[in-house]
Design an enzyme around this catalytic site. Structure first.
Site, PDB file in Angstrom:
ATOM      1  CE  LYS A   1       0.040   0.464  11.195  1.00  0.00           C
ATOM      2  NZ  LYS A   1       0.434  -0.899  11.113  1.00  0.00           N
ATOM      3  CG  ASP A   2       5.007  -1.911  11.797  1.00  0.00           C
ATOM      4  OD1 ASP A   2       4.164  -2.659  12.288  1.00  0.00           O
ATOM      5  OD2 ASP A   2       4.897  -1.439  10.645  1.00  0.00           O
TER       6      ASP A   2
ATOM      7  CG  HIS B   1       4.236  -1.733   2.073  1.00  0.00           C
ATOM      8  ND1 HIS B   1       2.916  -2.096   2.040  1.00  0.00           N
ATOM      9  CD2 HIS B   1       4.781  -2.429   3.111  1.00  0.00           C
ATOM     10  CE1 HIS B   1       2.666  -2.977   2.993  1.00  0.00           C
ATOM     11  NE2 HIS B   1       3.778  -3.194   3.662  1.00  0.00           N
TER      12      HIS B   1
ATOM     13  N   GLY C   1       9.184   1.557   8.467  1.00  0.00           N
ATOM     14  CA  GLY C   1       8.138   2.520   8.795  1.00  0.00           C
ATOM     15  C   GLY C   1       8.023   2.744  10.295  1.00  0.00           C
TER      16      GLY C   1
ATOM     17  CG  HIS D   1      -0.283  -0.278   2.508  1.00  0.00           C
ATOM     18  ND1 HIS D   1       0.563   0.655   3.095  1.00  0.00           N
ATOM     19  CD2 HIS D   1      -0.279  -1.344   3.346  1.00  0.00           C
ATOM     20  CE1 HIS D   1       1.025   0.168   4.230  1.00  0.00           C
ATOM     21  NE2 HIS D   1       0.541  -1.053   4.408  1.00  0.00           N
TER      22      HIS D   1
HETATM   23  P1  AMP Z   1       4.783  -5.005   6.598  1.00  0.00           P
HETATM   24  O1  AMP Z   1       4.624  -5.443   5.188  1.00  0.00           O
HETATM   25  O2  AMP Z   1       3.497  -4.617   7.258  1.00  0.00           O
HETATM   26  O3  AMP Z   1       5.632  -5.942   7.415  1.00  0.00           O
HETATM   27  O4  AMP Z   1       5.598  -3.645   6.550  1.00  0.00           O
HETATM   28  C1  AMP Z   1       6.785  -3.533   5.820  1.00  0.00           C
HETATM   29  C2  AMP Z   1       7.389  -2.179   6.107  1.00  0.00           C
HETATM   30  O5  AMP Z   1       6.463  -1.158   5.733  1.00  0.00           O
HETATM   31  C3  AMP Z   1       7.696  -1.978   7.598  1.00  0.00           C
HETATM   32  O6  AMP Z   1       8.901  -1.242   7.725  1.00  0.00           O
HETATM   33  C4  AMP Z   1       6.507  -1.162   8.053  1.00  0.00           C
HETATM   34  O7  AMP Z   1       6.762  -0.366   9.188  1.00  0.00           O
HETATM   35  C5  AMP Z   1       6.258  -0.299   6.838  1.00  0.00           C
HETATM   36  N1  AMP Z   1       4.874   0.223   6.851  1.00  0.00           N
HETATM   37  C6  AMP Z   1       3.737  -0.506   6.992  1.00  0.00           C
HETATM   38  N2  AMP Z   1       2.673   0.324   7.029  1.00  0.00           N
HETATM   39  C7  AMP Z   1       3.157   1.586   6.921  1.00  0.00           C
HETATM   40  C8  AMP Z   1       2.557   2.877   6.915  1.00  0.00           C
HETATM   41  N3  AMP Z   1       1.238   3.056   7.021  1.00  0.00           N
HETATM   42  N4  AMP Z   1       3.364   3.957   6.785  1.00  0.00           N
HETATM   43  C9  AMP Z   1       4.708   3.795   6.685  1.00  0.00           C
HETATM   44  N5  AMP Z   1       5.335   2.612   6.691  1.00  0.00           N
HETATM   45  C10 AMP Z   1       4.570   1.516   6.808  1.00  0.00           C
END
Ligand code: AMP
Length: 281
Positions: free
Chosen positions: A151-152, A39, A149, A36
């Site tokens: 976010k995490d 990412h 991100g 999204h």
């Molecule tokens: P994930 O696929 O959810 O494991 O996330 C992969 C990377 O994308 C991680 O570094 C997350 O922190 C980052 N990420 C996920 N959602 C967001 C968001 N809304 N804004 C910024 N980074 C994000």
């Protein structure tokens, strides 16, 4: 140049080596896919830094607990490939689980105190699993910079700590949380929310805004603010944590400061929701 696709480690190593030989820096964006705009913002940050940008898409089985959503985690590799290209990624790597966890592999990263709180407390397999897979990925890709991100936020902090602790020559870059127009933090898991749960899910953002508002009006007592905010929490969402913590140590604070972060974790009908932010920001 058009984005390329690979799933084979030796092919990845060859492509990355070619780019290094051309003096390109390597930027790395690890993801679990179902991409999204959040990412995409990490991919864009890497591209804007001039890196050859490698994006991994891997739903890591070892960071999910036995009753968590590994099986139902959303997946769409074709769409991921397109969105990665649209954001300026150069290479999308879909690692093969058997390459990452080869037969006989058994060594894992043991996180420290930064992983004991927040999601680390309620999801014990999560951060050891993340650190172990990210270490494997870092050793394969050998990036100059890696993008995560906020976010995490806890995940970002523990990965940055691991890179320092193991003397890894990788700059771990944190990127701001990307939100929907109404403030809802984007997440791959949001697709599992039913339309009538969307407004309830916005509670986390509303609580962050309320915390900022009360801090702006002079509230400095963490316990008092926690009590006021908890009183606003709707009973339909299971609150996991609502904490005020130092952004570096992740220790709880009793006196609030502008850089104190509010951290929220919850479950809504089995869907994990997290959000966080500084009290002034
Ligand atoms: P994930 O696929 O959810 O494991 O996330 C992969 C990377 O994308 C991680 O570094 C997350 O922190 C980052 N990420 C996920 N959602 C967001 C968001 N809304 N804004 C910024 N980074 C994000």
């Amino acid at each position: 140049m058009a984005v390329r696709l690979c799933s084979n480690v030796s092919e990845l190593l060859e492509i990355v080596k070619q780019q290094r030989d051309r003096n390109r820096t390597i930027g790395f964006v690890p993801t679990m896919g179902f991409l999204h705009k959040g990412h995409q913002s990490l991919i864009e940050a890497s591209r804007n830094h001039g890196n050859f940008t490698v994006v991994s898409v891997f739903v890591n089985p070892n960071q999910f607990g036995p009753n968590e959503d590994f099986e139902t985690y959303p997946r769409d590799s074709e769409r991921d490939f397109e969105l990665c290209g649209a954001a300026g990624g150069d290479l999308v790597w879909f690692p093969d689980v058997n390459d990452i966890y080869q037969e006989g592999s058994e060594t894992a990263v043991v996180p420290g105190a930064l992983s004991e709180c927040l999601c680390g407390a309620s999801r014990p397999r999560f951060l050891p699993g993340v650190l172990t897979v990210v270490l494997k990925f870092f050793n394969i890709v050998c990036p100059d910079l890696a993008y995560f991100g906020e976010k995490d936020f806890q995940q970002f902090v523990v990965i940055r700590r691991m890179a320092a602790d193991f003397f890894m020559d990788i700059k771990v870059v944190g990127c701001p949380t990307v939100r929907e127009p109404d403030g809802f933090a984007m997440s791959s898991r949001n697709v599992r929310l039913k339309p009538d749960q969307r407004d309830l899910a916005l509670t986390l953002y509303r609580i962050i805004m309320k915390a900022r508002d009360m801090f702006g009006k002079g509230e400095r007592d963490a316990a008092a603010l926690k009590e006021s905010l908890t009183a606003l929490w709707p009973s339909e969402i299971d609150l996991d944590y609502l904490d005020f913590r130092n952004p570096v140590s992740l220790q709880q604070v009793s006196v609030l400061a502008p850089d104190t972060r509010i951290f929220l974790g919850a479950w809504l009908d089995g869907v994990r929701l997290i959000d966080n932010g500084p009290l002034v920001g």
